[in-house]
Design a protein around this motif. Structure first.
Motif, PDB file in Angstrom:
ATOM      1  N   ILE A  27       0.993  -2.627   6.895  1.00 54.28           N
ATOM      2  CA  ILE A  27       0.928  -4.174   6.860  1.00 54.28           C
ATOM      3  C   ILE A  27       1.774  -4.902   7.776  1.00 54.28           C
ATOM      4  O   ILE A  27       3.022  -4.672   7.977  1.00 54.28           O
ATOM      5  CB  ILE A  27       1.270  -4.643   5.438  1.00 54.28           C
ATOM      6  CG1 ILE A  27       0.504  -3.986   4.305  1.00 54.28           C
ATOM      7  CG2 ILE A  27       1.240  -6.083   5.191  1.00 54.28           C
ATOM      8  CD1 ILE A  27       0.934  -4.279   2.889  1.00 54.28           C
ATOM      9  N   ASP A  28       1.153  -5.877   8.410  1.00 56.11           N
ATOM     10  CA  ASP A  28       2.051  -6.809   9.274  1.00 56.11           C
ATOM     11  C   ASP A  28       2.196  -8.149   8.663  1.00 56.11           C
ATOM     12  O   ASP A  28       1.388  -9.040   8.234  1.00 56.11           O
ATOM     13  CB  ASP A  28       0.977  -7.108  10.580  1.00 56.11           C
ATOM     14  CG  ASP A  28       1.902  -7.985  11.563  1.00 56.11           C
ATOM     15  OD1 ASP A  28       3.120  -8.381  11.349  1.00 56.11           O
ATOM     16  OD2 ASP A  28       1.199  -8.080  12.598  1.00 56.11           O
ATOM     17  N   TYR A  29       3.541  -8.298   8.072  1.00 54.96           N
ATOM     18  CA  TYR A  29       3.935  -9.373   7.269  1.00 54.96           C
ATOM     19  C   TYR A  29       3.953 -10.641   8.340  1.00 54.96           C
ATOM     20  O   TYR A  29       4.217 -11.758   7.597  1.00 54.96           O
ATOM     21  CB  TYR A  29       5.520  -9.133   6.818  1.00 54.96           C
ATOM     22  CG  TYR A  29       5.375  -8.291   5.661  1.00 54.96           C
ATOM     23  CD1 TYR A  29       4.792  -8.369   4.073  1.00 54.96           C
ATOM     24  CD2 TYR A  29       5.825  -6.878   5.662  1.00 54.96           C
ATOM     25  CE1 TYR A  29       4.726  -7.582   3.389  1.00 54.96           C
ATOM     26  CE2 TYR A  29       5.749  -5.756   4.828  1.00 54.96           C
ATOM     27  CZ  TYR A  29       5.234  -6.389   3.559  1.00 54.96           C
ATOM     28  OH  TYR A  29       5.247  -5.181   2.679  1.00 54.96           O
ATOM     29  N   VAL A  36      -3.386 -12.595  -2.243  1.00 52.28           N
ATOM     30  CA  VAL A  36      -4.785 -11.243  -2.344  1.00 52.28           C
ATOM     31  C   VAL A  36      -5.088 -10.661  -1.191  1.00 52.28           C
ATOM     32  O   VAL A  36      -5.106  -9.477  -1.556  1.00 52.28           O
ATOM     33  CB  VAL A  36      -5.942 -12.040  -2.878  1.00 52.28           C
ATOM     34  CG1 VAL A  36      -7.306 -11.296  -3.071  1.00 52.28           C
ATOM     35  CG2 VAL A  36      -5.807 -13.135  -4.395  1.00 52.28           C
ATOM     36  N   SER A  37      -5.143 -11.152  -0.067  1.00 55.91           N
ATOM     37  CA  SER A  37      -5.294 -10.457   1.064  1.00 55.91           C
ATOM     38  C   SER A  37      -4.229  -9.556   1.228  1.00 55.91           C
ATOM     39  O   SER A  37      -4.298  -8.276   1.701  1.00 55.91           O
ATOM     40  CB  SER A  37      -5.545 -11.241   2.144  1.00 55.91           C
ATOM     41  OG  SER A  37      -6.573 -12.045   2.118  1.00 55.91           O
ATOM     42  N   THR A  38      -2.911  -9.940   0.938  1.00 52.43           N
ATOM     43  CA  THR A  38      -1.906  -9.004   1.384  1.00 52.43           C
ATOM     44  C   THR A  38      -2.100  -7.499   0.318  1.00 52.43           C
ATOM     45  O   THR A  38      -1.855  -6.496   0.465  1.00 52.43           O
ATOM     46  CB  THR A  38      -0.578  -9.425   1.055  1.00 52.43           C
ATOM     47  OG1 THR A  38      -0.505 -10.547   1.998  1.00 52.43           O
ATOM     48  CG2 THR A  38       0.649  -8.565   1.376  1.00 52.43           C
ATOM     49  N   GLN A  39      -2.346  -8.024  -0.889  1.00 54.25           N
ATOM     50  CA  GLN A  39      -2.547  -6.758  -2.005  1.00 54.25           C
ATOM     51  C   GLN A  39      -3.634  -5.714  -1.659  1.00 54.25           C
ATOM     52  O   GLN A  39      -3.471  -4.750  -1.826  1.00 54.25           O
ATOM     53  CB  GLN A  39      -2.611  -7.415  -3.325  1.00 54.25           C
ATOM     54  CG  GLN A  39      -1.454  -8.025  -3.779  1.00 54.25           C
ATOM     55  CD  GLN A  39      -0.459  -7.544  -4.124  1.00 54.25           C
ATOM     56  OE1 GLN A  39      -0.381  -6.308  -4.648  1.00 54.25           O
ATOM     57  NE2 GLN A  39       0.863  -7.857  -3.484  1.00 54.25           N
ATOM     58  N   LEU A  40      -4.442  -6.418  -1.165  1.00 52.25           N
ATOM     59  CA  LEU A  40      -5.790  -5.529  -0.729  1.00 52.25           C
ATOM     60  C   LEU A  40      -5.420  -4.749   0.392  1.00 52.25           C
ATOM     61  O   LEU A  40      -5.820  -3.462   0.482  1.00 52.25           O
ATOM     62  CB  LEU A  40      -6.811  -6.426  -0.604  1.00 52.25           C
ATOM     63  CG  LEU A  40      -7.723  -7.121  -1.428  1.00 52.25           C
ATOM     64  CD1 LEU A  40      -8.764  -8.013  -0.988  1.00 52.25           C
ATOM     65  CD2 LEU A  40      -8.359  -6.100  -2.691  1.00 52.25           C
ATOM     66  N   HIS A  41      -4.538  -5.137   1.246  1.00 49.62           N
ATOM     67  CA  HIS A  41      -4.142  -4.412   2.271  1.00 49.62           C
ATOM     68  C   HIS A  41      -3.105  -3.446   1.786  1.00 49.62           C
ATOM     69  O   HIS A  41      -2.801  -2.383   2.593  1.00 49.62           O
ATOM     70  CB  HIS A  41      -3.417  -5.170   3.700  1.00 49.62           C
ATOM     71  CG  HIS A  41      -4.843  -5.687   4.267  1.00 49.62           C
ATOM     72  ND1 HIS A  41      -5.223  -7.035   3.955  1.00 49.62           N
ATOM     73  CD2 HIS A  41      -5.464  -5.389   5.449  1.00 49.62           C
ATOM     74  CE1 HIS A  41      -6.377  -7.202   4.628  1.00 49.62           C
ATOM     75  NE2 HIS A  41      -6.427  -6.438   5.622  1.00 49.62           N
ATOM     76  N   ALA A  42      -2.406  -3.563   0.832  1.00 55.35           N
ATOM     77  CA  ALA A  42      -1.258  -2.748   0.625  1.00 55.35           C
ATOM     78  C   ALA A  42      -1.659  -1.538  -0.454  1.00 55.35           C
ATOM     79  O   ALA A  42      -0.744  -0.676  -0.860  1.00 55.35           O
ATOM     80  CB  ALA A  42      -0.182  -3.882  -0.282  1.00 55.35           C
ATOM     81  N   THR A  43      -2.680  -1.668  -0.960  1.00 56.83           N
ATOM     82  CA  THR A  43      -3.312  -0.752  -1.868  1.00 56.83           C
ATOM     83  C   THR A  43      -4.496   0.125  -1.380  1.00 56.83           C
ATOM     84  O   THR A  43      -5.207  -0.439  -0.275  1.00 56.83           O
ATOM     85  CB  THR A  43      -3.630  -1.286  -3.436  1.00 56.83           C
ATOM     86  OG1 THR A  43      -4.616  -2.248  -3.250  1.00 56.83           O
ATOM     87  CG2 THR A  43      -2.406  -2.096  -4.040  1.00 56.83           C
ATOM     88  N   CYS A  44      -5.058   1.052  -2.025  1.00 52.42           N
ATOM     89  CA  CYS A  44      -5.899   1.809  -1.634  1.00 52.42           C
ATOM     90  C   CYS A  44      -6.664   2.512  -2.865  1.00 52.42           C
ATOM     91  O   CYS A  44      -5.975   2.724  -3.949  1.00 52.42           O
ATOM     92  CB  CYS A  44      -5.564   2.871  -0.596  1.00 52.42           C
ATOM     93  SG  CYS A  44      -4.500   4.061  -1.176  1.00 52.42           S
ATOM     94  N   PHE A  61      -9.300   3.410  -8.724  1.00 55.30           N
ATOM     95  CA  PHE A  61      -9.884   2.546  -8.147  1.00 55.30           C
ATOM     96  C   PHE A  61      -9.021   1.325  -8.128  1.00 55.30           C
ATOM     97  O   PHE A  61      -9.327   0.226  -8.918  1.00 55.30           O
ATOM     98  CB  PHE A  61     -11.411   2.116  -9.094  1.00 55.30           C
ATOM     99  CG  PHE A  61     -12.340   3.261  -9.032  1.00 55.30           C
ATOM    100  CD1 PHE A  61     -12.925   3.488  -7.852  1.00 55.30           C
ATOM    101  CD2 PHE A  61     -12.343   3.911  -9.984  1.00 55.30           C
ATOM    102  CE1 PHE A  61     -14.055   4.583  -7.686  1.00 55.30           C
ATOM    103  CE2 PHE A  61     -13.334   4.998  -9.898  1.00 55.30           C
ATOM    104  CZ  PHE A  61     -14.271   5.322  -8.840  1.00 55.30           C
ATOM    105  N   GLN A  62      -7.979   1.484  -7.382  1.00 54.81           N
ATOM    106  CA  GLN A  62      -6.849   0.301  -7.627  1.00 54.81           C
ATOM    107  C   GLN A  62      -7.168  -0.970  -7.100  1.00 54.81           C
ATOM    108  O   GLN A  62      -6.722  -1.833  -7.484  1.00 54.81           O
ATOM    109  CB  GLN A  62      -5.632   0.793  -6.628  1.00 54.81           C
ATOM    110  CG  GLN A  62      -4.381   0.169  -6.854  1.00 54.81           C
ATOM    111  CD  GLN A  62      -3.739   0.118  -7.919  1.00 54.81           C
ATOM    112  OE1 GLN A  62      -3.661   1.224  -8.814  1.00 54.81           O
ATOM    113  NE2 GLN A  62      -3.519  -1.032  -8.207  1.00 54.81           N
ATOM    114  N   ILE A  63      -7.980  -1.050  -6.277  1.00 58.18           N
ATOM    115  CA  ILE A  63      -8.553  -2.468  -5.609  1.00 58.18           C
ATOM    116  C   ILE A  63      -8.908  -3.126  -6.671  1.00 58.18           C
ATOM    117  O   ILE A  63      -8.637  -4.404  -6.932  1.00 58.18           O
ATOM    118  CB  ILE A  63      -9.285  -2.347  -4.431  1.00 58.18           C
ATOM    119  CG1 ILE A  63      -8.316  -1.804  -3.116  1.00 58.18           C
ATOM    120  CG2 ILE A  63      -9.831  -3.715  -4.071  1.00 58.18           C
ATOM    121  CD1 ILE A  63      -9.017  -1.407  -1.891  1.00 58.18           C
TER     122      ILE A  63
END
Length: 65
Positions: A27-29, A36-44, A61-63
């Motif tokens: 993640i590039d902070y 929401v976008s940060t959470q989607l990039h931080a989980t898989c 199915f974490q997202i």
């Protein structure tokens, strides 16, 4: 005592299930994305299989979770 083995198994399972989808992704902070976008990039999501679905209670199915 016999209470320690179930607690050990439960905690090991819990750590395994929660950490496999919450391991930080790249993640590039500095991009100042919304939460929401940060959470989607931080989980898989973890690959779907009968075992993973059963073992995680569909938390693989974490997202979507």
């Amino acid at each position: 005592s016999c209470v320690y083995l179930p607690r050990y198994l439960e905690s090991t399972w819990f750590i395994w299930v929660t950490q496999m989808n919450h391991i930080p992704m790249d993640i590039d902070y500095d991009k100042n994305k919304d939460w929401v976008s940060t959470q989607l990039h931080a989980t898989c999501n973890v690959k779907q299989s009968l075992f993973n679905d059963w073992f995680t209670g569909h938390l693989n199915f974490q997202i979507e979770h």
